[in-house]
Design a protein around this motif. Structure first.
Motif, short mmCIF file in Angstrom:
data_model
loop_
_atom_site.label_atom_id
_atom_site.label_comp_id
_atom_site.label_asym_id
_atom_site.label_seq_id
_atom_site.Cartn_x
_atom_site.Cartn_y
_atom_site.Cartn_z
N LEU A 119 43.68 40.59 49.20
CA LEU A 119 44.41 41.66 48.54
C LEU A 119 45.92 41.47 48.74
O LEU A 119 46.70 41.53 47.78
CB LEU A 119 43.97 43.03 49.07
CG LEU A 119 44.61 44.20 48.34
CD1 LEU A 119 43.56 45.27 48.04
CD2 LEU A 119 45.75 44.79 49.11
N GLU A 120 46.33 41.21 49.96
CA GLU A 120 47.76 41.03 50.25
C GLU A 120 48.31 39.80 49.53
O GLU A 120 49.42 39.84 48.99
CB GLU A 120 47.99 40.91 51.76
CG GLU A 120 47.70 42.18 52.53
CD GLU A 120 48.53 43.36 52.05
OE1 GLU A 120 49.72 43.19 51.73
OE2 GLU A 120 47.97 44.48 51.99
N LEU A 121 47.55 38.73 49.50
CA LEU A 121 47.98 37.51 48.82
C LEU A 121 48.13 37.75 47.32
O LEU A 121 49.10 37.32 46.70
CB LEU A 121 46.98 36.38 49.10
CG LEU A 121 47.42 34.97 48.77
CD1 LEU A 121 48.73 34.60 49.44
CD2 LEU A 121 46.33 33.99 49.17
N GLY A 122 47.19 38.48 46.74
CA GLY A 122 47.25 38.79 45.31
C GLY A 122 48.45 39.65 44.95
O GLY A 122 49.14 39.39 43.96
N VAL A 160 43.13 33.79 43.52
CA VAL A 160 42.91 34.42 44.83
C VAL A 160 41.47 34.88 44.96
O VAL A 160 40.83 34.67 45.98
CB VAL A 160 43.87 35.63 45.02
CG1 VAL A 160 43.58 36.34 46.32
CG2 VAL A 160 45.32 35.19 44.93
N THR A 161 40.94 35.51 43.90
CA THR A 161 39.58 36.05 43.93
C THR A 161 39.01 36.11 42.52
O THR A 161 39.76 36.30 41.56
CB THR A 161 39.54 37.46 44.54
OG1 THR A 161 38.18 37.91 44.59
CG2 THR A 161 40.37 38.45 43.76
N THR A 179 39.98 42.35 42.13
CA THR A 179 41.05 42.20 41.14
C THR A 179 41.63 43.56 40.79
O THR A 179 42.85 43.74 40.76
CB THR A 179 40.52 41.49 39.88
OG1 THR A 179 40.11 40.16 40.23
CG2 THR A 179 41.58 41.42 38.79
N ARG A 180 40.76 44.55 40.55
CA ARG A 180 41.22 45.91 40.28
C ARG A 180 42.00 46.47 41.46
O ARG A 180 43.04 47.11 41.29
CB ARG A 180 40.04 46.83 39.96
CG ARG A 180 39.58 46.76 38.52
CD ARG A 180 38.59 47.86 38.19
NE ARG A 180 37.45 47.94 39.11
CZ ARG A 180 36.36 47.20 39.02
NH1 ARG A 180 36.22 46.32 38.06
NH2 ARG A 180 35.39 47.34 39.90
N ALA A 197 46.86 48.27 44.04
CA ALA A 197 47.77 48.20 45.19
C ALA A 197 49.16 47.78 44.75
O ALA A 197 50.16 48.34 45.22
CB ALA A 197 47.22 47.25 46.24
N ALA A 198 49.25 46.81 43.86
CA ALA A 198 50.56 46.36 43.36
C ALA A 198 51.29 47.49 42.65
O ALA A 198 52.50 47.66 42.80
CB ALA A 198 50.38 45.15 42.44
N GLU A 199 50.54 48.28 41.89
CA GLU A 199 51.16 49.40 41.19
C GLU A 199 51.62 50.49 42.18
O GLU A 199 52.74 50.99 42.08
CB GLU A 199 50.19 49.98 40.17
CG GLU A 199 50.81 51.03 39.28
CD GLU A 199 49.90 51.45 38.14
OE1 GLU A 199 50.44 51.79 37.09
OE2 GLU A 199 48.65 51.44 38.32
#
Length: 127
Positions: free
Chosen positions: A11-14, A38-39, A45-46, A51-53
């Motif tokens: 998740l952090e890498l993405g 990454v995955t 992915t969602r 998290a990015a948002e």
């Protein structure tokens, strides 16, 4: 990134990969193409996109993403490491003798071939 990376590490890498894209805007499908390095888990992915948002890395509108990075691109001189060997590109699956690896704070991502590294980081347009 090794295959046994934890869900949180992925998740952090993405999220960090999205933050370092050179494009200011891209389609959701182009973003998913990059996240799939990454995955391939649809749920993760969602979660990466959410998290990015939430962290202000991206803004989503319809099927488009706008990167809110503040000028942080992957530096090819310091963050992309080339290694010789027998690799399979993490993006396209092609065999490569020179693997390109992206060094991010959250971890290493790769290997990629010479053209895929440019697409993954957003340096080359693939839309």
């Amino acid at each position: 990134m090794n295959e046994r990376a934890s869900r949180e590490e992925k998740l952090e890498l993405g999220v960090e990969l999205l933050a370092h894209l050179e494009r200011e805007e891209l389609s959701l499908s182009a973003a998913v193409d990059r996240i799939e390095t990454v995955t391939t888990s649809p749920a993760l992915t969602r979660d990466i996109l959410d998290a990015a948002e939430k962290r202000g890395v991206i803004e989503r509108e319809n099927a488009r993403l706008r990167i809110q990075r503040g000028g942080t691109h992957v530096n090819y001189d310091t963050q992309v490491v080339r290694r010789e060997g027998e690799f399979e590109c993490r993006r396209c699956g092609a065999p490569v003798s020179t693997g390109h690896f992206v060094q991010l704070d959250a971890g290493e991502l790769g290997p990629f071939g010479s053209s895929c590294i440019r697409k993954v980081t957003g340096r080359d347009d693939d839309e």
